[in-house]
Scaffold this motif. Structure first.
Motif, PDB file in Angstrom:
ATOM      1  N   ASN A  72       0.808  -1.220   0.000  1.00 44.16           N
ATOM      2  CA  ASN A  72       0.000   0.000   0.000  1.00 44.16           C
ATOM      3  C   ASN A  72       0.840   1.268   0.000  1.00 44.16           C
ATOM      4  N   GLU A  74       2.832   2.081   2.440  1.00 45.70           N
ATOM      5  CA  GLU A  74       3.056   2.494   3.820  1.00 45.70           C
ATOM      6  C   GLU A  74       4.471   2.113   4.255  1.00 45.70           C
ATOM      7  N   GLY A 101       7.544  10.087   9.084  1.00 49.75           N
ATOM      8  CA  GLY A 101       6.208  10.454   8.627  1.00 49.75           C
ATOM      9  C   GLY A 101       6.157  11.815   7.960  1.00 49.75           C
ATOM     10  N   GLN A 102       7.170  12.637   8.193  1.00 52.21           N
ATOM     11  CA  GLN A 102       7.208  13.978   7.602  1.00 52.21           C
ATOM     12  C   GLN A 102       8.091  14.047   6.363  1.00 52.21           C
ATOM     13  N   SER A 104       9.236  13.897   2.632  1.00 50.20           N
ATOM     14  CA  SER A 104       8.594  14.057   1.333  1.00 50.20           C
ATOM     15  C   SER A 104       8.879  12.830   0.470  1.00 50.20           C
ATOM     16  N   TYR A 105       8.075  12.676  -0.560  1.00 46.40           N
ATOM     17  CA  TYR A 105       8.315  11.580  -1.501  1.00 46.40           C
ATOM     18  C   TYR A 105       9.714  11.706  -2.100  1.00 46.40           C
ATOM     19  N   LYS A 139       2.048  10.892  -3.806  1.00 51.64           N
ATOM     20  CA  LYS A 139       1.399  11.315  -2.561  1.00 51.64           C
ATOM     21  C   LYS A 139       0.852  10.131  -1.760  1.00 51.64           C
ATOM     22  N   GLU A 140       0.737   8.959  -2.399  1.00 50.18           N
ATOM     23  CA  GLU A 140       0.260   7.762  -1.698  1.00 50.18           C
ATOM     24  C   GLU A 140       1.377   7.013  -0.994  1.00 50.18           C
ATOM     25  N   ASN A 142       4.161   6.571   1.770  1.00 47.08           N
ATOM     26  CA  ASN A 142       4.499   7.019   3.123  1.00 47.08           C
ATOM     27  C   ASN A 142       3.398   7.857   3.759  1.00 47.08           C
ATOM     28  N   ASN A 143       2.122   7.514   3.451  1.00 45.60           N
ATOM     29  CA  ASN A 143       1.050   8.240   4.142  1.00 45.60           C
ATOM     30  C   ASN A 143       0.673   7.589   5.460  1.00 45.60           C
ATOM     31  N   LYS A 144       1.344   6.477   5.799  1.00 48.29           N
ATOM     32  CA  LYS A 144       1.163   5.830   7.095  1.00 48.29           C
ATOM     33  C   LYS A 144       2.440   5.098   7.447  1.00 48.29           C
ATOM     34  N   GLN A 145       2.744   4.993   8.752  1.00 55.06           N
ATOM     35  CA  GLN A 145       3.967   4.351   9.209  1.00 55.06           C
ATOM     36  C   GLN A 145       3.638   3.239  10.222  1.00 55.06           C
TER      37      GLN A 145
END
Length: 339
Positions: A72, A74, A101-102, A104-105, A139-140, A142-145
């Motif tokens: 996903n 993550e 979590g902060q 950037s891609y 943008k998808e 690393n939107n959750k860790q």
């Protein structure tokens, strides 16, 4: 936990716990534990896990030990502790997760390229690794860790702290290890989530094995002409993960499965960059002179087996059982005869 079975007159009478240790007991550093696990994390310790390594920590940097992506996108963060660490270790790991979590891609992609030496973008590599129909949007990623702490099974303070944060909604888990010293040999015991499921090494298994096309376009012909399963460079260690009697399927990048064979030989090293095992082919052997390779597409392999493979590895997990492997041999033979 490991127990010795106390036996009397062929009767199993009782269990005796075997003493275990951690890495510090042998004078080893945390980096030794990190390297041991990093070198085995996806093909031995997490043989069915679908994780794509992104990078390991750099020296003198405030980072966790290993970072990976799941299907996903993550971020899965591994923090390793060789000995008793306590609650401060969890606070440190939580800071790493907060920092990650902060990111950037672009920062994550840069770290991935430095670590993997890949020219592909991170989303391209992720799509290939998980055989996705489409790339994820940057943008998808690393939107959750998720945080996984690996530490000594005896570290009660560390376990208690992790339990506290887990009950409070943090995505964190503890993976314990133990080291045993028996008859002068050292043994590493590890518990992978969710059920510590591992295939018995003594069982015959089916393995989809990469032809190492990225290493050398002609490596396929070395294997086909010499009836070998070969691997090269950093990937050569994977030859040790198949055993005599296993059924291997040769997976050719951008094509699919081109042949299947049964492993019959022990590991051999013709040079410092190569390891191989001899095999007996169970399907037609592609011919170098034709320079045309018929292949069962990867999508059809997944359809026939009902499994979703992690295509980015040299060994494509999950493994197949013996019966599943023999069924796939039949399917591959039928497919190659029609093409």
């Amino acid at each position: 936990m490991l127990y010795k079975i106390e036996e009397q007159a062929d009767v199993f009478e009782k269990l005796e716990p075997v003493e275990f240790k951690d890495f510090s007991s042998f004078g080893k550093l945390e980096k030794d534990l990190e390297n041991l696990i990093a070198n085995s994390i996806l093909d031995v310790l997490f043989e069915d896990a679908r994780l794509m390594p992104v990078f390991q920590e750099r020296q003198w940097q405030a980072e966790a030990d290993i970072y990976a992506l799941n299907e996903n996108g993550e971020l899965v963060i591994f923090e390793l502790k060789r000995a008793s660490a306590g609650k401060d270790a969890v606070h440190q790991a939580l800071r790493y997760a907060q920092d990650a979590g902060q990111w950037s891609y672009q920062k994550l992609e840069r770290r991935f390229k430095e670590y993997s030496k890949s020219k592909m973008s991170l989303v391209e590599a992720h799509r290939e690794a998980f055989n996705l129909e489409h790339e994820l949007e940057p943008k998808e990623i690393n939107n959750k860790q998720h945080l996984l702490v690996i530490g000594s099974a005896a570290d009660e303070s560390l376990i208690s702290s992790i339990d506290y944060w887990k009950k409070n909604g943090i995505s964190i888990d503890f993976l314990p290890y133990r080291v045993y010293e028996l008859a002068g040999e050292k043994y590493f015991e590890f518990f992978a989530l969710p059920y510590d499921k591992h295939k018995n090494p003594s069982d015959v298994k089916g393995v989809l094995f990469d032809t190492n096309r990225s290493w050398d376009e002609n490596s396929i012909w070395s294997m086909m002409d010499n009836s070998r399963l070969e691997a090269y460079g950093d990937a050569k260690r994977f030859v040790h993960h198949v055993h005599v009697g296993d059924i291997v399927f040769f997976s050719h990048k951008w094509c699919g499965l081109i042949a299947a064979a049964k492993v019959k030989g022990e590991v051999k090293a013709p040079d410092s960059d190569t390891l191989y095992r001899d095999v007996d082919f169970l399907t037609p052997i592609p011919s170098r002179k034709d320079n045309i390779v018929s292949a069962m597409p990867f999508s059809e392999v997944s359809s026939k087996t009902g499994k979703s493979f992690f295509w980015a590895r040299t060994i494509k997990v999950p493994y197949l059982t013996k019966s599943e492997a023999l069924e796939l041999v039949d399917e591959l033979n039928n497919y190659l005869r029609r093409t």
